[in-house]
Motif scaffolding. Sequence first.
Motif, mmCIF file in Angstrom:
data_model
loop_
_atom_site.group_PDB
_atom_site.id
_atom_site.type_symbol
_atom_site.label_atom_id
_atom_site.label_comp_id
_atom_site.label_asym_id
_atom_site.label_seq_id
_atom_site.Cartn_x
_atom_site.Cartn_y
_atom_site.Cartn_z
ATOM 1 N N ASP A 117 2.744 -50.784 34.541
ATOM 2 C CA ASP A 117 2.606 -49.604 35.387
ATOM 3 C C ASP A 117 1.944 -49.989 36.713
ATOM 4 O O ASP A 117 0.915 -50.671 36.726
ATOM 5 N N ALA A 212 5.078 -39.849 42.545
ATOM 6 C CA ALA A 212 4.550 -40.411 41.296
ATOM 7 C C ALA A 212 4.042 -41.831 41.503
ATOM 8 O O ALA A 212 3.030 -42.238 40.911
ATOM 9 N N ILE A 215 0.618 -41.578 43.066
ATOM 10 C CA ILE A 215 -0.337 -41.136 42.045
ATOM 11 C C ILE A 215 -0.708 -42.305 41.132
ATOM 12 O O ILE A 215 -1.872 -42.502 40.782
ATOM 13 N N GLU A 216 0.290 -43.099 40.776
ATOM 14 C CA GLU A 216 0.046 -44.250 39.895
ATOM 15 C C GLU A 216 -0.964 -45.209 40.513
ATOM 16 O O GLU A 216 -1.879 -45.696 39.838
ATOM 17 N N THR A 219 -4.676 -43.584 40.782
ATOM 18 C CA THR A 219 -5.379 -43.129 39.584
ATOM 19 C C THR A 219 -6.202 -44.238 38.964
ATOM 20 O O THR A 219 -5.684 -45.312 38.628
ATOM 21 N N ARG A 225 -5.408 -37.988 36.654
ATOM 22 C CA ARG A 225 -4.053 -38.128 37.188
ATOM 23 C C ARG A 225 -3.467 -36.811 37.717
ATOM 24 O O ARG A 225 -2.960 -36.738 38.830
ATOM 25 N N ALA A 229 -2.619 -35.672 41.592
ATOM 26 C CA ALA A 229 -1.313 -35.111 41.943
ATOM 27 C C ALA A 229 -1.476 -33.795 42.687
ATOM 28 O O ALA A 229 -0.786 -33.535 43.682
ATOM 29 N N PRO A 287 6.037 -46.154 38.807
ATOM 30 C CA PRO A 287 5.153 -45.174 38.175
ATOM 31 C C PRO A 287 5.370 -45.114 36.661
ATOM 32 O O PRO A 287 6.475 -45.339 36.173
ATOM 33 N N SER A 291 2.544 -40.523 35.244
ATOM 34 C CA SER A 291 2.484 -40.207 36.675
ATOM 35 C C SER A 291 3.679 -39.363 37.106
ATOM 36 O O SER A 291 3.545 -38.474 37.954
#
Length: 336
Positions: A117, A212, A215-216, A219, A225, A229, A287, A291
């Motif tokens: 990830d 996404a 966000i990945e 985080t 998470r 977002a 992601p 995510s």
Amino acid sequence: MSSSRKWLRRLVVAALLALLAGAAAGWWWLNRPLPLRNERAEVSIEPGTTPREVVNLWVEAGVDVPAEALYQWFRWSGQARRIRAGSYEIGAGTTPRELLDKMVRGEETLEMLRLIDGWTFRQVRQAIAAAPNLKQTIAPLSDQQVAQLLNLPNGVVEGHVFPDTYAYSRGVSDITVLRRAAAAMERHLAAAWPARAEGLPLPNPEAALVLASIIEKETGVATDRSRIAAVFVNRLKIGMPLQSDPTVIYGLGERFDGNLRRVDLVTDTPWNTYTRAGLPPTPIAMPSLASLQAALRPEPIKALYFVARGDGSSVFSESLDDHNRAVNQFQKGPRK
């Protein structure tokens, strides 16, 4: 009893004894470990390989028995035509019976490629290059050429392969494994998109994938998470720049030396979300499913800011004043 009848009886008994002895010897051979010239022997069987060719492959690989004996066992078993293509490996203790059973059941020796990830495709390339017994084909190709081979939209491969562990047969090509990873991402995105929250500022699944990926990278702990977002979704709704450091780093590419400087934040690139509003043009990493789901169903909070505490978690604020206090408390540096 005449002498001829006695002779015939003795002949029948001798034949039966020879048959029994042969059967016993055969049973003993079938259940006796195959002698190997090395610790292990491995072969790759291509589709269409004949049973005799399979035998020759094993003998060439180090199984130290007469090829004809092994071939006759395969034929006598009635399963010679059921041998499956694939990569196989045996070690000390494997019997002729076990060898055939392994190939008939298709118990291949598999290798593993783990995609993490948050990796970029550059890191995916590095993992592929280091993967054992994986046929290398993409090294001389550009990312756009790889995307075309994967039938990906807009010639973009970044973010379009799903992070997971992929088992593969020895000798299979890297593009074959990547096709599976790209198909997995397509499936996950297609399943997540219809379940999205109402009113998201995301016009299509591709935009969700881009968000996404940010966000990945942002985080630190899983529990944050969906709130991270929410911050980015809230900013998109009001036209506020995302101001995400990972997007700037991605835009720097190989120029990034591990130290993000203030000059980098004001140096424009297509991925600099300090200098440009909205989402960047492509994802910046792979992601995770979590995510993807967070991007499409963010937590219903009004926060516009977050700052890292230093332990992986973040403090979320609705106002700039509250955010500045959090920055002063936990760190000094570029604000998000």
